[in-house]
Design an enzyme around this catalytic site. Structure first.
Site, PDB file in Angstrom:
ATOM      1  N   THR A 179      20.492  28.366  46.732  1.00 25.37           N
ATOM      2  CA  THR A 179      19.585  27.737  45.761  1.00 25.37           C
ATOM      3  C   THR A 179      20.001  26.302  45.485  1.00 25.37           C
ATOM      4  OG1 THR A 179      19.228  29.904  44.750  1.00 25.37           O
ATOM      5  CG2 THR A 179      18.582  27.983  43.475  1.00 25.37           C
ATOM      6  N   HIS A 195      56.303  46.752  50.264  1.00 29.82           N
ATOM      7  CA  HIS A 195      55.286  45.859  50.838  1.00 29.82           C
ATOM      8  C   HIS A 195      55.887  44.489  51.147  1.00 29.82           C
ATOM      9  CE1 HIS A 195      51.854  48.456  50.504  1.00 29.82           C
ATOM     10  NE2 HIS A 195      51.958  48.583  49.173  1.00 29.82           N
ATOM     11  N   GLU A 245      56.141  48.007  45.516  1.00 27.70           N
ATOM     12  CA  GLU A 245      55.798  46.618  45.834  1.00 27.70           C
ATOM     13  C   GLU A 245      56.917  45.941  46.624  1.00 27.70           C
ATOM     14  OE1 GLU A 245      52.865  45.711  45.426  1.00 27.70           O
ATOM     15  OE2 GLU A 245      52.215  47.348  44.112  1.00 27.70           O
ATOM     16  N   PRO A 251      25.728  35.092  52.259  1.00 24.05           N
ATOM     17  CA  PRO A 251      26.212  35.987  51.200  1.00 24.05           C
ATOM     18  C   PRO A 251      25.866  35.432  49.824  1.00 24.05           C
ATOM     19  CG  PRO A 251      27.935  35.519  52.821  1.00 24.05           C
ATOM     20  CD  PRO A 251      26.822  34.573  53.105  1.00 24.05           C
TER      21      PRO A 251
END
Length: 626
Positions: free
Chosen positions: A207, A426, A423, A201
């Protein structure tokens, strides 16, 4: 053209300075012979004079005139005159000192003839000949390689600067040993790989790894991008490929690194819209050069790409790129090492825990972690701090992952209450189900969201069970379930939650075979074939009846997880209201506080045997995606 303009500017400056200096000198006073010069001589005002006899026949007198008042400044003069035999006698009679100054005719001829010629030749050289030579050299270098050479003195990157890719480092060790001692491998008849393809990825350090190989082997390093080969003129790319290999042979042993090789190494095919002649010619030249040179010359080709599926099969066969090394995202230990490498250039506070930061950055690449350290240093500098603290690092991590806090985006009180309960829903479901501990919950707008519930994994996981995936979907449904229970309405705030939950459920059914209804079978579509142009239309490998069964199964999973989230929130309603009220007051709660609230409220509810009912408050305001 630029060089010509530069020399024109230089000449203009030179003549301007010459003219300025000439104007600053004192100019002699021009006198007429009659009557001014004669009157000054007869009155005794001439201090001295000089009779100049030019080669061209012109004659004139120069000298100084005495001031009229004592202490004055003498004035220089010049007057044209025809010298006769009476002039010296006349000046002697009036006691005027004089002398003759004849000019050298040889010097005068050289000056009058050579100087214009030299000026003309100089202009021709600088304005014409030199430019033609530069243009010719540029035209001849059009097909030269644009590879940048990092010599042994310039390339200081070693494996001490690389972390998190230990397996890739081990695979390239023998290349380093070959460059240091090639006879060790040639003695047994072995052949070192001609080319190594680094796959992974973006930002994982491909590099950097190639530069570290050259630094460890202490050899020159040629770096070039795949796009540097392709030009609008056909044949230029192939010429640059040949020149690049010639440069490598002259500097052997060395490493030639081609970054983003997919720009020039794409598969040759007649897809939609035809091919690209220049790219194909460049690829053909690369294939021939890689097949023709011998590793005994000490030239190793290293290439990097994040799209190996688009490369031509002839480029990947043994004898060209013999080995493919996958450079993956770093694990927990690798992330901590990378953070320590980049933290060497910043001043950290003594209480900084990089292990905790590494735990909270799953999926981060090496480039992301470097950006995290840099953002933390900028945050500390912005508040004029002496050192980077743990809070700076955590804020930088949240900024890199979710975006910067948007304090200017102030929602109204109704929307804040919606966000707090969303929230909190959750947080309660995730805290009850686990398995990952909560890091913090906030209702401060960040990025595109109005709030966030963040988890902190204990370790990296590479496989997930069906039970955990169902718990993840249930946690994502917690926000929508809280809105339904508290406000008897739903808003647009669950858009991203529903999208993620649907993606997980569809992958469970179509790719991972986790559906009892459809069985252990995959229904995924091969999208890469359309990209390569080998298939014009996407082929569906199952019937319409099966597609309906897939949709029904995905819908069943989502509804089942939604009902489970509603059941948990009804059971832990006191914790839901407590967390929401704390968020409205403090905006942010950390994981330990959330765990304590859920534990305390669940214990109190168990002792009383009841749950705290919540008053219905219909919500009419729609919430933007969070």
């Amino acid at each position: 053209m630029q060089g010509m303009l530069v020399w024109l500017v230089i000449l203009a400056i030179f003549f301007g300075l010459f003219h300025l200096l000439a104007n600053t000198q004192e100019r002699p006073r021009r006198l007429s012979y009659y009557p001014e010069f004669v009157q000054l001589v007869e009155s005794g005002r001439i201090a001295e004079c000089e009779i100049v006899l030019e080669v061209s026949g012109l004659q004139y007198i120069t000298g100084e005139i005495r001031p009229e008042t004592p202490g004055g400044k003498p004035v220089k003069f010049r007057t044209d005159v025809v010298v006769t035999d009476n002039l010296p006698q006349w000046l002697t009679e009036h006691k005027v000192p004089f002398r003759f100054r004849p000019q050298n005719p040889v010097v005068w001829q050289i000056v009058t003839s050579a100087i214009p010629f030299l000026i003309l030749m100089g202009l021709l050289y600088f304005l014409v000949v030199r430019q033609m030579r530069m243009v010719g050299r540029g035209a001849m270098s059009f097909g030269k390689s644009r590879a940048k050479l990092l010599t042994r003195m310039k390339n200081r990157i070693t494996f001490d600067d690389v972390a998190g890719i230990d397996e890739a480092r081990e695979e390239v060790q023998e290349i380093i040993e070959f460059l240091k001692n090639p006879k060790k491998f040639q003695r047994l008849g072995g052949r070192i790989p001609k080319g190594v393809l680094l796959v992974g990825p973006p930002g994982t350090g491909k590099t950097l790894l190639a530069k570290a190989i050259a630094g460890e082997a202490n050899v020159p390093f040629f770096s070039i991008s795949g796009s540097d080969f392709v030009e609008m003129f056909v044949g230029v790319g192939a010429s640059r490929v040949r020149d690049m290999f010639e440069q490598g042979k002259r500097h052997a042993p060395c490493i030639i690194f081609i970054d983003e090789i997919d720009a020039v190494g794409r598969s040759r095919f007649s897809g939609i819209g035809g091919g690209h002649d220049e790219r194909e010619q460049t690829l053909n030249a690369l294939l021939v050069e890689m097949d023709g040179f011998d590793t005994k010359e000490g030239v190793i080709i290293i290439a990097a790409t994040n799209r190996p599926d688009v490369l031509d099969p002839a480029l990947l066969r043994p004898g060209r790129f013999d080995r493919q090394i996958y450079v993956d995202l770093p694990n927990l230990e690798g992330r901590e090492k990378i953070l320590r490498i980049h933290a060497r250039r910043v001043r950290l506070a003594p209480d900084v825990d990089l292990h905790k930061i590494a735990r909270g950055t799953p999926g981060f690449s090496g480039a992301d972690l470097e950006n995290l350290i840099n953002e933390a240093a900028l945050l500390a500098a912005r508040r004029d701090a002496e050192m980077v603290t743990q809070a700076d690092l955590e804020e930088a991590r949240d900024k890199v992952r979710w975006g910067r806090e948007r304090r200017s985006r102030i929602p109204d009180e109704q929307e804040r209450r919606l966000t707090a309960y969303h929230e909190a829903g959750h947080a309660v479901v995730m805290q009850v189900l686990g398995p990952e501990p909560l890091h913090k919950v906030t209702i401060i707008p960040r990025g595109r969201s109005l709030g966030a519930t963040m988890q902190l994994p204990e370790r990296d996981r590479y496989t997930e069970s069906r039970s955990k995936l169902l718990r993840m979907i249930t946690g994502l449904m917690g926000g929508r379930a809280a809105e339904e229970l508290v406000f008897n309405d739903v808003t647009t705030g669950a858009q991203m939650d529903l999208r993620q939950a649907t993606e997980i459920a569809r992958m469970m059914v179509c790719e991972w075979g986790m559906s009892d209804e459809l069985g252990p079978q995959t229904y995924a579509e091969r999208e890469e074939l359309l990209f390569l142009g080998r298939e014009i239309s996407r082929t569906q490998t199952y019937s319409e009846a099966t597609a309906q069964r897939i949709d029904a199964e995905v819908n069943r999973i989502l509804r089942q997880c939604h009902d489970e989230a509603v059941r948990i929130l009804r059971e832990y309603s006191e914790a839901l209201h407590t967390i929401a009220h704390e968020l409205l007051k403090r905006e942010t709660l950390d994981g330990s506080e959330l765990a304590e609230i859920v534990r305390r409220c669940s214990t109190g509810s168990a002792q009383s045997g009841t749950t705290t009912p919540s008053p219905a408050d219909p919500a009419t305001a729609a919430r933007r995606p969070a």
